[in-house]
Structure formats: structure tokens, C-alpha cells
Scaffold this motif. Structure first.
Motif, PDB file in Angstrom:
ATOM      1  N   VAL A  17      54.786  35.913  54.333  1.00  0.00           N
ATOM      2  CA  VAL A  17      53.403  35.627  53.959  1.00  0.00           C
ATOM      3  C   VAL A  17      52.977  36.630  52.901  1.00  0.00           C
ATOM      4  O   VAL A  17      52.995  37.839  53.137  1.00  0.00           O
ATOM      5  N   LEU A  18      52.630  36.139  51.714  1.00  0.00           N
ATOM      6  CA  LEU A  18      52.157  36.996  50.632  1.00  0.00           C
ATOM      7  C   LEU A  18      50.649  37.169  50.760  1.00  0.00           C
ATOM      8  O   LEU A  18      49.898  36.200  50.648  1.00  0.00           O
ATOM      9  N   LEU A  19      50.202  38.390  51.005  1.00  0.00           N
ATOM     10  CA  LEU A  19      48.778  38.647  51.183  1.00  0.00           C
ATOM     11  C   LEU A  19      48.006  38.560  49.872  1.00  0.00           C
ATOM     12  O   LEU A  19      46.785  38.457  49.872  1.00  0.00           O
ATOM     13  N   GLY A  20      48.719  38.628  48.743  1.00  0.00           N
ATOM     14  CA  GLY A  20      48.061  38.484  47.453  1.00  0.00           C
ATOM     15  C   GLY A  20      47.704  39.813  46.821  1.00  0.00           C
ATOM     16  O   GLY A  20      47.993  40.892  47.353  1.00  0.00           O
ATOM     17  N   LEU A  21      47.049  39.716  45.693  1.00  0.00           N
ATOM     18  CA  LEU A  21      46.673  40.900  44.916  1.00  0.00           C
ATOM     19  C   LEU A  21      45.377  41.483  45.460  1.00  0.00           C
ATOM     20  O   LEU A  21      44.339  40.820  45.471  1.00  0.00           O
ATOM     21  N   PHE A  22      45.470  42.737  45.916  1.00  0.00           N
ATOM     22  CA  PHE A  22      44.313  43.444  46.472  1.00  0.00           C
ATOM     23  C   PHE A  22      43.582  42.560  47.487  1.00  0.00           C
ATOM     24  O   PHE A  22      42.456  42.108  47.244  1.00  0.00           O
ATOM     25  N   PRO A  23      44.192  42.285  48.644  1.00  0.00           N
ATOM     26  CA  PRO A  23      43.602  41.369  49.631  1.00  0.00           C
ATOM     27  C   PRO A  23      42.235  41.819  50.151  1.00  0.00           C
ATOM     28  O   PRO A  23      41.467  40.993  50.649  1.00  0.00           O
ATOM     29  N   ARG A  24      41.914  43.107  50.031  1.00  0.00           N
ATOM     30  CA  ARG A  24      40.616  43.592  50.516  1.00  0.00           C
ATOM     31  C   ARG A  24      39.510  43.468  49.466  1.00  0.00           C
ATOM     32  O   ARG A  24      38.358  43.799  49.728  1.00  0.00           O
ATOM     33  N   PHE A  25      39.881  43.002  48.278  1.00  0.00           N
ATOM     34  CA  PHE A  25      38.888  42.852  47.217  1.00  0.00           C
ATOM     35  C   PHE A  25      37.886  41.766  47.608  1.00  0.00           C
ATOM     36  O   PHE A  25      38.269  40.705  48.093  1.00  0.00           O
ATOM     37  N   GLY A  26      36.599  42.021  47.380  1.00  0.00           N
ATOM     38  CA  GLY A  26      35.554  41.124  47.871  1.00  0.00           C
ATOM     39  C   GLY A  26      35.379  39.835  47.102  1.00  0.00           C
ATOM     40  O   GLY A  26      34.748  38.905  47.596  1.00  0.00           O
ATOM     41  N   HIS A  27      35.914  39.752  45.883  1.00  0.00           N
ATOM     42  CA  HIS A  27      35.734  38.549  45.059  1.00  0.00           C
ATOM     43  C   HIS A  27      37.090  38.065  44.548  1.00  0.00           C
ATOM     44  O   HIS A  27      37.414  38.214  43.360  1.00  0.00           O
ATOM     45  N   PRO A  28      37.901  37.481  45.423  1.00  0.00           N
ATOM     46  CA  PRO A  28      39.258  37.063  45.023  1.00  0.00           C
ATOM     47  C   PRO A  28      39.276  36.006  43.930  1.00  0.00           C
ATOM     48  O   PRO A  28      40.159  36.000  43.083  1.00  0.00           O
ATOM     49  N   THR A  81      56.060  35.784  38.670  1.00  0.00           N
ATOM     50  CA  THR A  81      55.161  36.251  39.726  1.00  0.00           C
ATOM     51  C   THR A  81      53.792  35.561  39.706  1.00  0.00           C
ATOM     52  O   THR A  81      53.301  35.140  40.741  1.00  0.00           O
ATOM     53  N   VAL A  82      53.196  35.453  38.522  1.00  0.00           N
ATOM     54  CA  VAL A  82      51.801  35.000  38.449  1.00  0.00           C
ATOM     55  C   VAL A  82      51.615  33.543  38.893  1.00  0.00           C
ATOM     56  O   VAL A  82      50.690  33.256  39.669  1.00  0.00           O
ATOM     57  N   PRO A  83      52.437  32.567  38.431  1.00  0.00           N
ATOM     58  CA  PRO A  83      52.204  31.177  38.861  1.00  0.00           C
ATOM     59  C   PRO A  83      52.229  31.001  40.377  1.00  0.00           C
ATOM     60  O   PRO A  83      51.419  30.242  40.929  1.00  0.00           O
ATOM     61  N   LYS A  84      53.142  31.690  41.060  1.00  0.00           N
ATOM     62  CA  LYS A  84      53.197  31.591  42.525  1.00  0.00           C
ATOM     63  C   LYS A  84      51.935  32.158  43.144  1.00  0.00           C
ATOM     64  O   LYS A  84      51.383  31.589  44.099  1.00  0.00           O
ATOM     65  N   MET A  85      51.447  33.277  42.610  1.00  0.00           N
ATOM     66  CA  MET A  85      50.215  33.873  43.119  1.00  0.00           C
ATOM     67  C   MET A  85      49.039  32.927  42.929  1.00  0.00           C
ATOM     68  O   MET A  85      48.218  32.731  43.832  1.00  0.00           O
ATOM     69  N   LEU A  86      48.949  32.303  41.752  1.00  0.00           N
ATOM     70  CA  LEU A  86      47.865  31.366  41.480  1.00  0.00           C
ATOM     71  C   LEU A  86      47.972  30.126  42.370  1.00  0.00           C
ATOM     72  O   LEU A  86      46.954  29.633  42.884  1.00  0.00           O
ATOM     73  N   ALA A  87      49.184  29.626  42.557  1.00  0.00           N
ATOM     74  CA  ALA A  87      49.391  28.444  43.403  1.00  0.00           C
ATOM     75  C   ALA A  87      48.984  28.740  44.845  1.00  0.00           C
ATOM     76  O   ALA A  87      48.369  27.901  45.512  1.00  0.00           O
ATOM     77  N   PHE A  90      45.045  28.749  45.002  1.00  0.00           N
ATOM     78  CA  PHE A  90      44.378  27.457  44.872  1.00  0.00           C
ATOM     79  C   PHE A  90      44.763  26.489  46.001  1.00  0.00           C
ATOM     80  O   PHE A  90      43.971  25.607  46.356  1.00  0.00           O
ATOM     81  N   SER A  91      45.958  26.641  46.561  1.00  0.00           N
ATOM     82  CA  SER A  91      46.383  25.761  47.652  1.00  0.00           C
ATOM     83  C   SER A  91      45.951  26.277  49.022  1.00  0.00           C
ATOM     84  O   SER A  91      45.915  25.513  49.989  1.00  0.00           O
ATOM     85  N   GLY A  92      45.630  27.553  49.096  1.00  0.00           N
ATOM     86  CA  GLY A  92      45.264  28.147  50.376  1.00  0.00           C
ATOM     87  C   GLY A  92      46.454  28.491  51.246  1.00  0.00           C
ATOM     88  O   GLY A  92      46.299  28.985  52.361  1.00  0.00           O
ATOM     89  N   LYS A  93      47.675  28.235  50.746  1.00  0.00           N
ATOM     90  CA  LYS A  93      48.892  28.557  51.494  1.00  0.00           C
ATOM     91  C   LYS A  93      49.525  29.830  50.915  1.00  0.00           C
ATOM     92  O   LYS A  93      49.738  29.917  49.710  1.00  0.00           O
ATOM     93  N   ARG A  94      49.795  30.772  51.768  1.00  0.00           N
ATOM     94  CA  ARG A  94      50.319  32.054  51.298  1.00  0.00           C
ATOM     95  C   ARG A  94      51.772  32.279  51.688  1.00  0.00           C
ATOM     96  O   ARG A  94      52.324  33.339  51.426  1.00  0.00           O
ATOM     97  N   SER A  95      52.390  31.291  52.322  1.00  0.00           N
ATOM     98  CA  SER A  95      53.766  31.473  52.781  1.00  0.00           C
ATOM     99  C   SER A  95      54.761  31.305  51.639  1.00  0.00           C
ATOM    100  O   SER A  95      54.501  30.587  50.674  1.00  0.00           O
ATOM    101  N   ILE A  96      55.896  31.973  51.788  1.00  0.00           N
ATOM    102  CA  ILE A  96      57.015  31.832  50.857  1.00  0.00           C
ATOM    103  C   ILE A  96      58.298  31.903  51.679  1.00  0.00           C
ATOM    104  O   ILE A  96      58.438  32.768  52.545  1.00  0.00           O
TER     105      ILE A  96
END
Length: 319
Positions: A17-28, A81-87, A90-96
Motif C-alpha cells: 500500500v503506497l501511502l503517497g506523497l506527504f500523507p499527513r499534508f492537509g490538502h492532498p 513514479t508520478v503517473p502511478k501516484m496520480l492514478a 484519482f482512483s482512490g486505490k493505493r495498492s500496488i
């Protein structure tokens, strides 16, 4: 009941599960929008530089051939890296999946290590051009340039294979959440339930010495010789042109090697996951964005080629 089922699936699943870029940031959403803008700009900049090098015969020279390879690496680097992060956002799925994570790590390491080699070869190209110009056409022949490019890609891929297969075999205990926006080796090592210090001290250190410290030492040595040669030049124009070309390359080297030294040459306990993400952003996003700008804005040949293409399109439009 569904929560319990979800927990059991996560425990038995090999997916990460990719938590994403700065998961604690208030405005993802704002952060993702900025990343999307940077990605589009980097893609456009490197594609434009590649097109100019291909179209303009005056840019069919060893320096620009190596620069075109750098643009190809940067395009693939940011796209790994970036397209997977964006996908994921926008999809709401964080699994890889396990295989997708390994593939992403292999691609990222291949491109990163290939860029280390290529930046070293570009320093050699500048050294020959300034310090040994009479033999430049021999030492930097088309065949040699192709061999240089092949060695960069092959060397990066072989080292990346070792750095992908070995870390992915470490057992993972507990959560499979990766506190990052892509599958990076330090983030995977943090999840291991066994001691990875021996691996970090041996394999990682050897690779870092071969692909970071030695190339960096070669680049510094090359530029010391270049600057000594430039100081002895009688022509102010020749001195200015040599320094302009070399300063562009030095800026790219500093931008790339700085974060890499911190991430891979210091103990994992010395920096947090958030710091790793910030440094990785410089390498994976800002470096591909700034490289074409650094080389084009300070290079008259590239600017002239750009004006020719823009002028040609303007003429065709009016006619």
C-alpha cells in the motif's frame, strides 16, 4: 464484519500500500495538482529538447547526443513514479502488487544509476572538448558515443537488478504500508523484520561507491583540469563559452547528486521518511523539470534551434 474481512485480506495479501506523497499534508488535491503541472512541464521540456536535437543538424554533435540520452532518461525517470501516484490519487486505490512494486523499483534504480554514469560521461566529453580539442572527433566519434550510451543503460540495469531482487526477498512483518509515493529501496528496507544493516553496509555501500562517489570524484577532477585550461585561454569568447557549457553541467550534477548522497550514503536512522520523500522529489520530479531549462537557457545553439522551429511554424501558419 467487512472490516474484519478486509484486515484478513491485508494480512494474507502480498500487495503493498503506497501511502503517497506527504500523507499527513492537509490538502492532498492541491499537492497532486502541483505535481501534475510539474510532470506536464517536465515532459514538454524534455520532449522539446529531444525534438530540437533531432531536427537541427548543428545539434548532431557528441555533446547533444549525450544530452538527448539524458532527456530520455529524465522522461522515463519521472514517468516511472508520478503517473502511478496520480492514478492512485484519482482512483482512490493505493495498492500496488508485489511484481509491480519490484518492476517500479527496478525501473527507478536503472534510470537513476544510468544517469549517474551518463553525467560522468558528459563531464568527460567536456574535458576532451576543452582540454584536448584536436582529438575530440577521434575520442568522441559516433561509435564511441553509442558505446557510452549503451554502457550507461547496461551498467544501470545490472546494478538495479541486484538492488531489486535482494531487498524484495527480505521478509516483511506487520503492515505492508510503504510511507512513500513509490516503491523505493530505503522504504522497503524499513518494513523488513530482519536486520538489514549488513546488506546496507556491504552491497549498498559498494554500489554507492561505484555509482556515486567514484563518478563524482571523476567529475570533480575533470572540472579542475577544465578550469585550469580555461584560465590559460587567451580568447575571452572561448573562455566564456567553455564556462557557460560547463556551468550548466555542474548545476545538473549538483542538483542530482546532492539528494542522492543524503538518501543512499547516510544511515537510514539519520533521516525520516518525510525527508526521504522530499529529497526523492528533487531527483524524480525537479531534476527532470530543470535539466532542459538549465541546458537550453544557457546554450545559444539550443536557443537558435528553438527560434528556427518557432519561426518556421509561424511562417507556415501565416502562409
Amino acid at each position: 464484519m467487512s472490516n474484519v474481512t478486509g484486515i484478513k485480506e491485508n494480512e494474507t495479501s502480498t500487495d503493498f500500500v503506497l501511502l503517497g506523497l506527504f500523507p499527513r499534508f492537509g490538502h492532498p488535491s492541491l499537492l497532486v495538482l502541483i505535481i501534475l503541472l510539474l510532470y506536464t512541464s517536465a515532459f514538454a521540456g524534455n520532449s522539446t529538447l529531444l525534438l530540437l536535437i533531432w531536427l537541427d543538424p548543428r545539434l548532431h554533435a557528441p555533446m547533444y547526443f549525450l544530452l538527448s540520452q539524458l532527456s530520455v532518461i529524465d522522461l522515463a525517470y519521472i514517468s516511472s513514479t508520478v503517473p502511478k501516484m496520480l492514478a492512485n490519487h484519482f482512483s482512490g486505490k493505493r495498492s500496488i502488487s508485489f511484481l509491480a512494486c519490484a518492476a517500479q523499483m527496478f525501473a527507478f534504480l536503472t534510470l537513476g544509476l544510468a544517469e549517474c554514469i551518463l553525467l560522468t560521461l558528459m563531464a568527460y566529453d567536456r574535458y576532451v572538448a576543452v582540454c584536448n580539442p584536436l582529438r575530440y572527433t577521434v575520442l568522441m566519434s559516433p561509435k564511441v558515443c553509442l558505446q557510452m550510451a549503451a554502457s550507461a543503460w547496461a551498467g544501470g540495469a545490472l546494478a538495479a537488478l541486484v538492488h531489486t531482487v535482494y531487498p524484495m526477498h527480505f521478509p516483511i512483518c506487520g503492515s505492508r504500508e510503504i510511507n512513500h509515493y513509490f516503491c523505493e529501496m530505503p522504504a522497503i528496507l524499513r518494513m523488513s523484520c530482519v536486520d538489514t544493516s549488513i546488506y546496507e553496509m556491504t552491497v549498498v555501500s559498494i554500489i554507492c561507491i561505484v555509482f556515486v562517489l567514484l563518478p563524482l570524484g571523476f567529475i570533480v577532477s575533470s572540472y579542475i583540469l577544465i578550469f585550469l585550461t580555461v584560465l590559460r585561454m587567451n580568447s575571452p569568447e572561448g573562455r566564456r563559452k567553455a564556462l557557460a557549457t560547463c556551468s550548466s553541467h555542474l548545476a545538473v550534477v549538483s542538483l542530482y547528486y546532492g539528494p542522492a548522497l543524503v538518501i543512499y550514503m547516510t544511515p537510514q536512522s539519520a533521516h525520516t521518511a518525510e525527508q526521504d520523500q522530499g529529497l526523492s522529489m528533487i531527483n524524480t520530479i525537479f531534476t527532470p523539470l530543470l535539466n532542459p531549462l538549465i541546458y537550453s537557457l544557457r546554450n545559444k545553439d539550443v536557443l537558435t534551434a528553438l527560434r528556427k522551429v518557432v519561426g518556421r511554424r509561424g511562417t507556415l501558419k501565416w502562409t
